[in-house]
Design a protein around this motif. Sequence first.
Motif, PDB file in Angstrom:
ATOM      1  N   VAL A  44       0.852  -1.190   0.000  1.00  0.00           N
ATOM      2  CA  VAL A  44       0.000   0.000   0.000  1.00  0.00           C
ATOM      3  C   VAL A  44       0.883   1.234   0.000  1.00  0.00           C
ATOM      4  O   VAL A  44       1.825   1.328   0.799  1.00  0.00           O
ATOM      5  CB  VAL A  44      -0.934   0.026   1.232  1.00  0.00           C
ATOM      6  CG1 VAL A  44      -1.596   1.397   1.377  1.00  0.00           C
ATOM      7  CG2 VAL A  44      -1.988  -1.058   1.120  1.00  0.00           C
ATOM      8  N   TYR A  45       0.634   2.145  -0.933  1.00  0.00           N
ATOM      9  CA  TYR A  45       1.347   3.421  -0.965  1.00  0.00           C
ATOM     10  C   TYR A  45       0.342   4.528  -0.667  1.00  0.00           C
ATOM     11  O   TYR A  45      -0.758   4.522  -1.211  1.00  0.00           O
ATOM     12  CB  TYR A  45       1.955   3.670  -2.348  1.00  0.00           C
ATOM     13  CG  TYR A  45       3.079   2.727  -2.719  1.00  0.00           C
ATOM     14  CD1 TYR A  45       2.824   1.415  -3.094  1.00  0.00           C
ATOM     15  CD2 TYR A  45       4.401   3.163  -2.699  1.00  0.00           C
ATOM     16  CE1 TYR A  45       3.854   0.544  -3.443  1.00  0.00           C
ATOM     17  CE2 TYR A  45       5.442   2.308  -3.053  1.00  0.00           C
ATOM     18  CZ  TYR A  45       5.160   1.003  -3.416  1.00  0.00           C
ATOM     19  OH  TYR A  45       6.180   0.153  -3.747  1.00  0.00           O
ATOM     20  N   VAL A  46       0.713   5.432   0.221  1.00  0.00           N
ATOM     21  CA  VAL A  46      -0.152   6.559   0.534  1.00  0.00           C
ATOM     22  C   VAL A  46       0.639   7.840   0.312  1.00  0.00           C
ATOM     23  O   VAL A  46       1.777   7.962   0.769  1.00  0.00           O
ATOM     24  CB  VAL A  46      -0.641   6.500   2.000  1.00  0.00           C
ATOM     25  CG1 VAL A  46      -1.424   7.749   2.358  1.00  0.00           C
ATOM     26  CG2 VAL A  46      -1.472   5.249   2.228  1.00  0.00           C
ATOM     27  N   SER A  47       0.053   8.778  -0.450  1.00  0.00           N
ATOM     28  CA  SER A  47       0.717  10.054  -0.692  1.00  0.00           C
ATOM     29  C   SER A  47      -0.104  11.179  -0.078  1.00  0.00           C
ATOM     30  O   SER A  47      -1.293  11.301  -0.349  1.00  0.00           O
ATOM     31  CB  SER A  47       0.877  10.277  -2.202  1.00  0.00           C
ATOM     32  OG  SER A  47       1.273  11.609  -2.461  1.00  0.00           O
ATOM     33  N   LEU A  48       0.543  11.987   0.777  1.00  0.00           N
ATOM     34  CA  LEU A  48      -0.164  13.037   1.517  1.00  0.00           C
ATOM     35  C   LEU A  48       0.561  14.366   1.386  1.00  0.00           C
ATOM     36  O   LEU A  48       1.772  14.392   1.190  1.00  0.00           O
ATOM     37  CB  LEU A  48      -0.233  12.664   3.004  1.00  0.00           C
ATOM     38  CG  LEU A  48      -0.930  11.354   3.350  1.00  0.00           C
ATOM     39  CD1 LEU A  48      -0.706  11.003   4.809  1.00  0.00           C
ATOM     40  CD2 LEU A  48      -2.413  11.437   3.043  1.00  0.00           C
ATOM     41  N   PRO A  49      -0.183  15.478   1.506  1.00  0.00           N
ATOM     42  CA  PRO A  49       0.479  16.779   1.516  1.00  0.00           C
ATOM     43  C   PRO A  49       1.381  16.919   2.746  1.00  0.00           C
ATOM     44  O   PRO A  49       1.152  16.265   3.759  1.00  0.00           O
ATOM     45  CB  PRO A  49      -0.676  17.777   1.573  1.00  0.00           C
ATOM     46  CG  PRO A  49      -1.859  17.006   2.032  1.00  0.00           C
ATOM     47  CD  PRO A  49      -1.637  15.591   1.608  1.00  0.00           C
ATOM     48  N   GLY A  50       2.402  17.755   2.655  1.00  0.00           N
ATOM     49  CA  GLY A  50       3.341  17.910   3.759  1.00  0.00           C
ATOM     50  C   GLY A  50       2.901  18.905   4.817  1.00  0.00           C
ATOM     51  O   GLY A  50       3.435  18.908   5.924  1.00  0.00           O
ATOM     52  N   MET A  81      -2.064  16.972   6.530  1.00  0.00           N
ATOM     53  CA  MET A  81      -1.615  15.585   6.614  1.00  0.00           C
ATOM     54  C   MET A  81      -2.317  14.871   7.772  1.00  0.00           C
ATOM     55  O   MET A  81      -2.869  13.783   7.613  1.00  0.00           O
ATOM     56  CB  MET A  81      -0.089  15.575   6.791  1.00  0.00           C
ATOM     57  CG  MET A  81       0.553  14.222   6.960  1.00  0.00           C
ATOM     58  SD  MET A  81       0.369  13.521   8.614  1.00  0.00           S
ATOM     59  CE  MET A  81       1.460  14.621   9.541  1.00  0.00           C
ATOM     60  N   LYS A  82      -2.332  15.538   8.953  1.00  0.00           N
ATOM     61  CA  LYS A  82      -2.915  14.904  10.134  1.00  0.00           C
ATOM     62  C   LYS A  82      -4.395  14.620   9.937  1.00  0.00           C
ATOM     63  O   LYS A  82      -4.891  13.544  10.274  1.00  0.00           O
ATOM     64  CB  LYS A  82      -2.702  15.783  11.372  1.00  0.00           C
ATOM     65  CG  LYS A  82      -1.269  15.822  11.827  1.00  0.00           C
ATOM     66  CD  LYS A  82      -1.071  16.759  13.008  1.00  0.00           C
ATOM     67  CE  LYS A  82       0.405  16.825  13.370  1.00  0.00           C
ATOM     68  NZ  LYS A  82       0.683  17.856  14.396  1.00  0.00           N
ATOM     69  N   HIS A  83      -5.098  15.597   9.359  1.00  0.00           N
ATOM     70  CA  HIS A  83      -6.532  15.426   9.144  1.00  0.00           C
ATOM     71  C   HIS A  83      -6.786  14.233   8.216  1.00  0.00           C
ATOM     72  O   HIS A  83      -7.638  13.384   8.486  1.00  0.00           O
ATOM     73  CB  HIS A  83      -7.116  16.706   8.543  1.00  0.00           C
ATOM     74  CG  HIS A  83      -8.597  16.678   8.383  1.00  0.00           C
ATOM     75  ND1 HIS A  83      -9.457  16.866   9.433  1.00  0.00           N
ATOM     76  CD2 HIS A  83      -9.363  16.453   7.287  1.00  0.00           C
ATOM     77  CE1 HIS A  83     -10.697  16.771   9.003  1.00  0.00           C
ATOM     78  NE2 HIS A  83     -10.678  16.520   7.700  1.00  0.00           N
ATOM     79  N   LEU A  84      -6.016  14.152   7.142  1.00  0.00           N
ATOM     80  CA  LEU A  84      -6.174  13.036   6.205  1.00  0.00           C
ATOM     81  C   LEU A  84      -5.864  11.699   6.879  1.00  0.00           C
ATOM     82  O   LEU A  84      -6.588  10.717   6.728  1.00  0.00           O
ATOM     83  CB  LEU A  84      -5.261  13.228   5.000  1.00  0.00           C
ATOM     84  CG  LEU A  84      -5.880  13.935   3.796  1.00  0.00           C
ATOM     85  CD1 LEU A  84      -4.821  14.563   2.916  1.00  0.00           C
ATOM     86  CD2 LEU A  84      -6.731  12.973   2.983  1.00  0.00           C
TER      87      LEU A  84
END
Lengths: 417, 417
Positions: free
Chosen positions: A149-155, A160-163
């Motif tokens: 599983v790859y997850v890409s999130l804003p920095g 990031m925390k909310h996501l």
Amino acid sequence: MINTIRAEVITIGDEILFGQITDTNTAWIGTELTNIGIRVVRKSSVGDQVDAILQVLHEAHQRADVIIITGGLGPTKDDITKKTLCTYFGVGVVRNEEALALVTSFFEKRGREMTDLNRAQADLPANAIYMQNDWGTAPGMWFEYEGRVYVSLPGVPFEMKHLMMNRILPKLTGHFKTPIIKHKMIRTIGIGESFLAERIEAWEDALPDHIKLAYLPSFGGVKLRLTATGEDNTLLDHELAEQVEKVMPLITKNVYGFDDDEIETVVGQLLKEKNLTLGIAESCTGGYVSAQITKVPGSSAYFWGSIVSYSNTVKVRQLGVKPETLELFGAVSEETIQQMAEGVRKTLGTNIGIATSGIAGPDGGTPDKPVGTIWIACSTEQRTVTRLLKLGKYRDQNIQLTSNYLLNMLREEVLNQ
Amino acid sequence: MINTIRAEVITIGDEILFGQITDTNTAWIGTELTNIGIRVVRKSSVGDQVDAILQVLHEAHQRADVIIITGGLGPTKDDITKKTLCTYFGVGVVRNEEALALVTSFFEKRGREMTDLNRAQADLPANAIYMQNDWGTAPGMWFEYEGRVYVSLPGVPFEMKHLMMNRILPKLTGHFKTPIIKHKMIRTIGIGESFLAERIEAWEDALPDHIKLAYLPSFGGVKLRLTATGEDNTLLDHELAEQVEKVMPLITKNVYGFDDDEIETVVGQLLKEKNLTLGIAESCTGGYVSAQITKVPGSSAYFWGSIVSYSNTVKVRQLGVKPETLELFGAVSEETIQQMAEGVRKTLGTNIGIATSGIAGPDGGTPDKPVGTIWIACSTEQRTVTRLLKLGKYRDQNIQLTSNYLLNMLREEVLNQ
């Protein structure tokens, strides 16, 4: 027995390598993954270069079941995570209508022009599962690729925390069979870590192996985090409740809340219940106490207002502090703090008045009143209590500590009402 | 042309992976290496496992000329860096007399018993060059191996920093012929990342290859970081200045400072220079603006005080807002914000008054005044300017953004004084 799920956390951005920002994201992610029973085996940071990103992705693929990637999702030229993921997965981009709708509404709400750069934020790698970012225009993305599983999130930390909290962690616990891990947080204030540890030592030593205790010190308080690991949800809840029941008698006076309770929320709840109104007089904290109180939604129900009296003129004119008191004892004195707390209560016409006055630093200290000498007070219709704090030499810390001590003093006084 | 020296920073310790501590060492190391012209290409954290450490060392060997390793040098069993380095280099340990003398004196000074574990701290890999740690018992070590430099340092921040500053950085600059890397940060406010990018696109595209641009967004502002790489210090400074000169006309109105300037510091400096005093009236920001202003040491020179008027009673009594204005237009209106800014200036007798009033959320919104509807104003002896902000639905962000927008409004008004 469940086999361990291994995770790798990757942060992307030159600013992290060059030390222009301190990466707090990965520590937070590490804690959260640990909490759901996923073991972080590696953390890596790479710059905004395609080959560096591709390389770290290939390496992570060898080691981990879950790869969490943060950063490089902004609309500008130096943000290349998305197109690099396309190369890595061997796919093209597709404009995601859901994402586009969100970006569009985001700009409409603010009555701002939308640019092609903004629209491009809705272009996702073809194999991406879209994870809505409620707090910004950079979308979160979930990929499943060769059994990983790859997850890409804003920095941006709060995005990031909310996501993570609302989208990723729940999806991860659903996707993998992870052991059940339960937490119970006991929040204490007004007692140091080592004293706390001594007081609960016997209880701590008697904890069963599958329940771990952690001391999490923060400004003016120490959080006790109990972590129970097992496979039976209700059993774990029951065992945690049991342990809390056992330890509480030893620390009741210092416990202001549990789990996510913040001191300002607890105090606000108490004021609301008892139908009391609050006014604040701040000198050395310069508005910080008020800001902490008003962090709480709905605080207008009990908080009427504050007078930040940095200058003595304001202390005299707005708070009714006697000029001779300031002359005789100075602004940082028990006499002054008493008049400030009583003064703000009368001027604003509230049931309770609290006040701060001291030397926050770094300058302004004297031999008899060194930096960190800070008076706090709480005035009710019955009485006015004062307390002298002797804190350290760091301005920010002194302000935050003072605020927490004062809110705890307020909590104790309101409990007596 | 000098070829770039590439560095990798490795931190060792489970506590970093599990998020029990936030790693601040690598950001600091990143800054210091960048400053001496060494390019950090990767940061990695691994746990206290031999194979994980060996693997990251082998990987780093492929990528970097310098490998800086921190952590795992303590006297206890879980600190395995040293014996793992022996395995990696294929050497045994040798007791280092210099190191032993230091450890011994360290214990004598403190009158403490020395154990074999302590003595063992003086055992170094046979190929290590001893780097004295003046602040603790864990020695620093320098290795040269297959054309790479490896440095092993204790993880305790002040010990690591001391060793880096006094032993490692000087040795590195002597060992490598490093290029010079210079940074210039331009701090903007009141313009989104994508708009900024569009406005300066032509300039950005025309940047020479050895000058790179990065966008670093934060609340209400975006920092532009220029990074120039070369061999001539003065030439680089000159080129950076030249680029700043070129881009400034496009963004002047939005630039509040450079490098480490914070908006509250810049505004404070301006107020001090112009000998102006400030009063603040806060409604929806609840004290946050005042707290931001008073974050700055010495702010008492220009900041007199604030009135946080959460209740309308306080707006009327303390700020002199007309009851009929509140009735006709409401607390969140241009009329009210104007009277608040003028009111606080008169009541506190300051040269300038600034004010906030709005709906921070999450509740309290109406169809015509949704959450995020916030008025700000700045009143000087000459005039009172007002502005309507249309922000998002998140309380914390609305408060922080409002504060930054208001401080920027204040900055612009003070500049006109």
